[in-house]
Design an enzyme around this catalytic site. Structure first.
Site, PDB file in Angstrom:
ATOM      1  CB  THR A  58      -2.647   1.189   1.123  1.00 18.81           C
ATOM      2  OG1 THR A  58      -2.010   2.202   0.307  1.00 18.81           O
ATOM      3  CG2 THR A  58      -3.524   1.949   2.018  1.00 18.81           C
ATOM      4  NE  ARG A  82      -0.431  10.607  -4.548  1.00 20.02           N
ATOM      5  CZ  ARG A  82      -0.740   9.387  -4.252  1.00 20.02           C
ATOM      6  NH1 ARG A  82      -0.525   9.035  -2.912  1.00 20.02           N
ATOM      7  NH2 ARG A  82      -1.725   8.755  -4.775  1.00 20.02           N
ATOM      8  N   GLY A 130      -2.453  11.315  -1.333  1.00 20.08           N
ATOM      9  CA  GLY A 130      -3.458  10.516  -1.872  1.00 20.08           C
ATOM     10  C   GLY A 130      -5.017  10.635  -1.413  1.00 20.08           C
ATOM     11  CG  ASP A 131      -6.777   6.909  -1.749  1.00 16.68           C
ATOM     12  OD1 ASP A 131      -5.791   6.972  -2.022  1.00 16.68           O
ATOM     13  OD2 ASP A 131      -7.669   5.996  -1.575  1.00 16.68           O
ATOM     14  CB  THR A 187      -5.841  -0.243  -1.045  1.00 16.66           C
ATOM     15  OG1 THR A 187      -4.355  -0.447  -1.478  1.00 16.66           O
ATOM     16  CG2 THR A 187      -6.691  -1.598  -1.284  1.00 16.66           C
ATOM     17  N   GLY A 188      -5.251   1.505  -3.601  1.00 16.64           N
ATOM     18  CA  GLY A 188      -5.122   1.581  -5.087  1.00 16.64           C
ATOM     19  C   GLY A 188      -4.435   2.866  -5.607  1.00 16.64           C
ATOM     20  N   GLY A 195      -4.468   6.573  -5.740  1.00 15.23           N
ATOM     21  CA  GLY A 195      -5.524   7.435  -4.639  1.00 15.23           C
ATOM     22  C   GLY A 195      -6.125   8.303  -5.555  1.00 15.23           C
TER      23      GLY A 195
HETATM   24  N1  ASP Z   1      -4.267   4.411  -2.318  1.00 16.76           N
HETATM   25  C1  ASP Z   1      -2.890   4.905  -1.683  1.00 16.76           C
HETATM   26  C2  ASP Z   1      -2.761   5.894  -2.072  1.00 16.76           C
HETATM   27  O1  ASP Z   1      -2.804   6.654  -3.308  1.00 16.76           O
HETATM   28  C3  ASP Z   1      -1.926   4.027  -2.163  1.00 16.76           C
HETATM   29  C4  ASP Z   1      -2.267   2.388  -1.949  1.00 16.76           C
HETATM   30  O2  ASP Z   1      -3.528   2.176  -1.601  1.00 16.76           O
HETATM   31  O3  ASP Z   1      -1.471   1.515  -2.271  1.00 16.76           O
HETATM   32  O4  ASP Z   1      -1.955   6.949  -1.482  1.00 16.76           O
END
Ligand code: ASP
Length: 308
Positions: free
Chosen positions: A177, A205, A207-208, A228-229, A231
């Site tokens: 991300t 779906r 995410g955050d 990032t991570g 979400g």
């Molecule tokens: N945070 C992002 C999500 O969950 C994914 C990512 O940061 O790699 O959509």
């Protein structure tokens, strides 16, 4: 020395598998360095933090290395759905889009949601229809969904699906991300984040990344944040707003607030965030194996790093 402008960007938590060779590392770092220098140039010439974060994220969306725009990860149906958001720390205004299939630069559409509608978040068909209406505005280009496709991501999807069959409920790690936070020479903060989401996510779906306060937040009182991570954890803990709140209500420094969220609020191995505060202090931290990131400021400081 007083910092008059500062900028940080990330290309995701964890290190992209393709960046794990010496040549790959150079290639992935070069993309971040280019994004950083592009953003610093805007800020050095008196440009706004909003323009800097939007332009840096657009550049990363166009580049296939990271998980946003071209090169984004795929959902379980093998298609690409993109999420993005942007927030202006000066006005508290924000815009976001989710589930985009044909908008080349979701971050720019997110900014138009902010400036051209009374809403914050548009999704799916409604957001695409809004993009139709914004045709002719600079930076709004439409592409086939296949434009975003890369073979690397298809292989990652197939691998994740095989693994999922073998271990029920396995969530493959997210990578790549992109996000950018900036303080401009007018004293204003801004944050922007853009993603394809998590590899093999369910169709639909979200995410955050497009959730203001979860994966993206900016407030001139404190800081600008991009996360990032995985979400789902960022949404449950309002991770980005959490950092702002610790600074605003508990008087924590940017480093303390970020460490609290990364080490004690988010579960282990779930992600990281980058933050710039209103004095131009940059803090970047992850609880995963790596965080692709770069930063620089008006003092001439510059860095790039993929590992933890
Ligand atoms: N945070 C992002 C999500 O969950 C994914 C990512 O940061 O790699 O959509």
């Amino acid at each position: 020395m007083k910092i008059t402008y500062a900028l940080a960007l990330h290309g995701g938590a964890g290190v992209e598998p393709a960046a794990n060779t010496p040549e790959g590392k150079i290639e992935f770092e070069a993309v971040l360095e280019h994004g950083r220098d592009l953003g610093l140039k805007i800020l050095a010439s008196g440009g706004t933090a909003m323009d800097a974060v939007e332009q840096v994220v657009r550049y990363l969306e166009d580049d296939p290395h990271y998980n946003a725009g071209r090169g984004a990860v795929m959902n379980s149906a093998g298609t690409i759905e993109l999420d993005a958001s942007i927030m202006d720390g000066k006005t508290g205004q924000a815009g976001a889009v989710a589930g985009m299939r044909t908008v080349k630069n979701p971050v720019t559409l997110a900014r138009l949601v902010m400036t051209e509608t009374k809403h914050v978040l548009l999704i799916g068909d409604g957001a695409e229809k809004f993009a139709d209406e914004m045709k002719g505005k600079p930076g709004i280009e439409r592409v086939e969904n296949s434009y975003f496709y890369t073979e690397v991501r298809r292989q990652q999807l197939l691998k994740a699906q095989e693994k999922e069959k073998a271990e029920k409920n396995n969530t493959p790690p997210a990578h790549g991300t992109v996000g950018c936070v900036a303080l401009d020479s007018h004293g204003n903060l801004a944050a922007a984040t853009s993603t394809g989401g998590t590899n093999n996510k369910r169709f639909g779906r979200v995410g955050d990344t497009p959730i203001i306060g979860a994966g993206n937040y900016a407030n001139n009182l404190t800081c600008a944040v991009s996360g990032t991570g995985t979400g789902e954890y960022f949404i449950r803990s309002s991770a980005a707003f959490h950092i702002h709140a610790l600074m605003a209500y508990k008087g924590m420094s940017v480093e303390e607030a970020l460490a609290e969220v990364v080490n004690n609020v988010l579960p282990k191995e779930t992600g990281g965030l980058i933050v710039v505060d209103r004095d131009g202090r940059i803090a970047m931290l992850t609880n995963t194996g790596g965080l692709s990131r770069a930063a620089g400021d008006s003092s001439g400081y510059k860095m790039v790093k993929l590992e933890k």
